[in-house]
Design a protein around this motif. Structure first.
Motif, PDB file in Angstrom:
ATOM      1  N   ASP A 119      44.555  36.138  34.629  1.00  0.00           N
ATOM      2  CA  ASP A 119      43.169  36.305  34.201  1.00  0.00           C
ATOM      3  C   ASP A 119      42.841  35.142  33.269  1.00  0.00           C
ATOM      4  OD1 ASP A 119      40.728  37.048  33.007  1.00  0.00           O
ATOM      5  OD2 ASP A 119      41.219  39.185  33.208  1.00  0.00           O
ATOM      6  N   LEU A 120      41.961  34.240  33.749  1.00  0.00           N
ATOM      7  CA  LEU A 120      41.630  33.056  32.954  1.00  0.00           C
ATOM      8  C   LEU A 120      40.645  33.366  31.842  1.00  0.00           C
ATOM      9  CD1 LEU A 120      41.352  30.292  35.707  1.00  0.00           C
ATOM     10  CD2 LEU A 120      43.370  31.169  34.527  1.00  0.00           C
ATOM     11  N   GLY A 121      39.844  34.416  32.022  1.00  0.00           N
ATOM     12  CA  GLY A 121      38.936  34.845  30.960  1.00  0.00           C
ATOM     13  C   GLY A 121      37.820  33.880  30.625  1.00  0.00           C
ATOM     14  N   VAL A 122      37.453  33.006  31.564  1.00  0.00           N
ATOM     15  CA  VAL A 122      36.419  32.001  31.271  1.00  0.00           C
ATOM     16  C   VAL A 122      35.203  32.115  32.186  1.00  0.00           C
ATOM     17  CG1 VAL A 122      38.059  30.350  30.317  1.00  0.00           C
ATOM     18  CG2 VAL A 122      37.554  30.299  32.784  1.00  0.00           C
ATOM     19  N   GLY A 123      35.206  33.087  33.100  1.00  0.00           N
ATOM     20  CA  GLY A 123      34.077  33.232  34.028  1.00  0.00           C
ATOM     21  C   GLY A 123      34.144  34.569  34.730  1.00  0.00           C
ATOM     22  N   GLU A 124      33.640  34.605  35.972  1.00  0.00           N
ATOM     23  CA  GLU A 124      33.590  35.873  36.689  1.00  0.00           C
ATOM     24  C   GLU A 124      34.037  35.747  38.148  1.00  0.00           C
ATOM     25  OE1 GLU A 124      28.837  35.606  37.876  1.00  0.00           O
ATOM     26  OE2 GLU A 124      29.450  36.877  36.208  1.00  0.00           O
ATOM     27  N   TYR A 125      34.720  34.667  38.498  1.00  0.00           N
ATOM     28  CA  TYR A 125      35.089  34.421  39.889  1.00  0.00           C
ATOM     29  C   TYR A 125      36.584  34.661  40.100  1.00  0.00           C
ATOM     30  CZ  TYR A 125      30.496  32.297  40.157  1.00  0.00           C
ATOM     31  OH  TYR A 125      29.128  32.075  40.106  1.00  0.00           O
ATOM     32  N   SER A 126      36.899  35.212  41.273  1.00  0.00           N
ATOM     33  CA  SER A 126      38.285  35.551  41.583  1.00  0.00           C
ATOM     34  C   SER A 126      38.671  35.045  42.968  1.00  0.00           C
ATOM     35  CB  SER A 126      38.493  37.069  41.523  1.00  0.00           C
ATOM     36  OG  SER A 126      38.201  37.566  40.234  1.00  0.00           O
ATOM     37  N   ASN A 150      38.531  35.918  36.920  1.00  0.00           N
ATOM     38  CA  ASN A 150      37.630  35.442  35.868  1.00  0.00           C
ATOM     39  C   ASN A 150      37.738  33.936  35.629  1.00  0.00           C
ATOM     40  OD1 ASN A 150      36.541  38.050  35.299  1.00  0.00           O
ATOM     41  ND2 ASN A 150      38.443  38.547  34.248  1.00  0.00           N
ATOM     42  N   ALA A 151      37.720  33.191  36.740  1.00  0.00           N
ATOM     43  CA  ALA A 151      37.671  31.732  36.661  1.00  0.00           C
ATOM     44  C   ALA A 151      36.228  31.279  36.481  1.00  0.00           C
ATOM     45  CB  ALA A 151      38.261  31.125  37.927  1.00  0.00           C
ATOM     46  N   ALA A 152      36.056  30.004  36.165  1.00  0.00           N
ATOM     47  CA  ALA A 152      34.716  29.474  35.882  1.00  0.00           C
ATOM     48  C   ALA A 152      33.876  29.344  37.136  1.00  0.00           C
ATOM     49  CB  ALA A 152      34.828  28.128  35.175  1.00  0.00           C
ATOM     50  N   SER A 153      34.511  29.208  38.301  1.00  0.00           N
ATOM     51  CA  SER A 153      33.776  29.079  39.561  1.00  0.00           C
ATOM     52  C   SER A 153      34.669  29.551  40.695  1.00  0.00           C
ATOM     53  CB  SER A 153      33.357  27.629  39.808  1.00  0.00           C
ATOM     54  OG  SER A 153      34.493  26.807  40.039  1.00  0.00           O
ATOM     55  N   LYS A 154      34.062  29.751  41.843  1.00  0.00           N
ATOM     56  CA  LYS A 154      34.815  30.144  43.026  1.00  0.00           C
ATOM     57  C   LYS A 154      35.843  29.073  43.372  1.00  0.00           C
ATOM     58  CE  LYS A 154      34.099  31.025  47.984  1.00  0.00           C
ATOM     59  NZ  LYS A 154      33.072  31.125  49.047  1.00  0.00           N
ATOM     60  N   GLU A 155      35.415  27.815  43.300  1.00  0.00           N
ATOM     61  CA  GLU A 155      36.294  26.695  43.637  1.00  0.00           C
ATOM     62  C   GLU A 155      37.491  26.625  42.689  1.00  0.00           C
ATOM     63  OE1 GLU A 155      32.499  26.325  45.456  1.00  0.00           O
ATOM     64  OE2 GLU A 155      32.998  26.494  43.320  1.00  0.00           O
ATOM     65  N   GLU A 156      37.246  26.895  41.400  1.00  0.00           N
ATOM     66  CA  GLU A 156      38.337  26.846  40.430  1.00  0.00           C
ATOM     67  C   GLU A 156      39.317  28.005  40.631  1.00  0.00           C
ATOM     68  OE1 GLU A 156      37.796  25.598  36.461  1.00  0.00           O
ATOM     69  OE2 GLU A 156      37.520  23.651  37.445  1.00  0.00           O
ATOM     70  N   ALA A 157      38.795  29.166  40.997  1.00  0.00           N
ATOM     71  CA  ALA A 157      39.679  30.301  41.282  1.00  0.00           C
ATOM     72  C   ALA A 157      40.587  29.984  42.461  1.00  0.00           C
ATOM     73  CB  ALA A 157      38.848  31.546  41.569  1.00  0.00           C
ATOM     74  N   GLN A 158      40.022  29.388  43.515  1.00  0.00           N
ATOM     75  CA  GLN A 158      40.818  29.008  44.682  1.00  0.00           C
ATOM     76  C   GLN A 158      41.849  27.947  44.318  1.00  0.00           C
ATOM     77  OE1 GLN A 158      37.829  27.753  47.499  1.00  0.00           O
ATOM     78  NE2 GLN A 158      37.704  29.780  48.427  1.00  0.00           N
TER      79      GLN A 158
END
Length: 393
Positions: free
Chosen positions: A365-372, A276-284
């Motif tokens: 779980d960052l809880g700020v988006g939908e990317y993992s 649940n990151a804000a973007s794919k890049e942020e999850a990575q």
């Protein structure tokens, strides 16, 4: 529809592929140090390489060939990386190939070991000229390409399609230290008899690198020789794109996980899952920050469920996050829940028990988006320092 089944054995089980490994005297202990992959007919080849700016001579030699070239021979040595050897490093490769007593079609060389030393040409030529190109010993090859690896790394799969046809795919690899996202100090040779188009070979490597070799870390270092190579001879006359890409993913994932588990001195293989990151890049970015963190790695080595190191690393990665939304777990043991401390004596004991395993997950779980995204790493202990302090000897 298709079925992918793991099978026992090595890449020599694939029709048209031969391989072996010998001792050519590069390793003073007499272990195997020179190997080859030979195909009865020239095959298509694609590869992805390290992002290190100082690419080793074997990579530069490969890139001199025209796009779409075919090859029938890959020569692989350990103990010497042939890196930072200048133009002479490439010239030495050409000298070796021109000195071999068998017919070669666009031969490829791959090397791993110590950086900054010229190749021992005479030993390599003498050893290679003793090869039996009809040999089928994937186990010998796997041993020949090892450096600090504790064990050989290989896998094999058979892919069965709905119409009853099938193809095989397998790999042999090495890698244990100096491993960081964007490939690693590793070599991986994937062989298949699938009738795969050249463009699909390239796509399969690039698509699957992100979640496999580009998602692992042992020590945060990226080397000069990192190579993932795919060789296809098309002998099965069978192909399905979806099945092939999935089979390549399985092979690459298997090899990547073996490398993490074999991290120099490592006792624990750990998945760092960011949800649940804000973007794919942020999850990575967050997941790789965790897999690279020395403080996190040493805590894992000590089996200390110090969630403060996890949270601190997430914050230092500068991804969008909020401590009031953050949840940290070791497997299913929650230790921090949206600003609430769950780290009482009972939960700490449960978390410590998880860290006592040789494999587990750290979940944020960052809880700020939908990317993992999931990155993979290991612990870091005393043995790592010992191995790398004595690496050249």
């Amino acid at each position: 529809m298709f079925t992918i089944l793991p099978i026992k054995g090595h890449i020599d089980q694939i029709d048209g592929f031969n391989c072996d490994g010998i001792s050519a005297g590069l390793k003073p202990n007499g272990n195997n140090d020179l190997g080859f992959i030979y195909t009865n007919e020239p095959c298509d080849v694609q590869a992805v390489f390290t992002e290190n700016r100082f690419q080793a001579a074997p990579l530069k030699h490969y890139l001199q060939y025209e796009e779409g070239f075919k090859t029938n021979f890959v020569l692989i040595n350990s103990k010497n990386a042939n890196a930072l050897t200048g133009k002479k490093g490439i010239e030495d490769i050409n000298t070796i190939f021109s000195s071999l007593s068998f017919d070669l079609v666009n031969p490829i060389m791959s090397s791993t070991g110590v950086i900054g030393n010229p190749l021992p040409i005479d030993k390599i030529v003498k050893g290679a000229n003793s090869f039996d190109l009809n040999a089928k010993s994937g186990e010998n090859l796997a041993r020949a390409i090892m450096t600090t690896d504790a064990y050989e790394k290989s896998c094999m799969y058979e892919v069965k399609l709905e119409d009853g046809s099938s193809f095989k795919i397998g790999a042999v690899a090495k890698g244990a230290g100096m491993i960081n996202p964007n490939l690693a100090t590793m070599l991986c040779f994937i062989c298949t008899d699938a009738a795969v188009p050249l463009n699909d070979m390239k796509e399969a490597l690039e698509v699957n690198s992100e979640t496999t070799f580009n998602a692992i870390s042992v020590d945060g270092d990226t080397s000069t020789n990192d190579t993932v190579m795919l060789l296809a001879n098309k002998k099965s006359n069978t192909y399905d794109k979806e099945a092939f890409i999935e089979a390549v993913r399985l092979v690459m994932h298997d090899m990547a996980m073996l490398m993490v588990a074999d991290g120099e001195g490592a006792k624990k293989a750990v998945a760092f899952e960011v949800r649940n990151a804000a973007s794919k890049e942020e999850a990575q970015k967050a997941a790789k920050a965790l897999s690279n963190s020395l403080l996190v790695k040493t805590a894992l080595f000590g089996e200390d469920p110090n969630f403060g190191r996890i949270a601190s690393t997430i914050g230092a990665s500068k991804v969008i996050s909020d401590e009031e939304k953050l949840v940290i777990s070791y497997n299913d043991v929650v230790v921090y829940d949206k600003g609430e401390l769950c780290f009482d004596e009972e939960q700490e004991a449960k978390a410590a028990k998880v860290l006592g395993n040789d494999k587990f997950k750290v979940i944020c779980d960052l809880g700020v988006g939908e990317y993992s995204f999931t990155a993979y790493g290991c612990d870091l202990g005393y043995e790592y320092v010992k191995i790398n302090a004595d690496y050249r000897t």
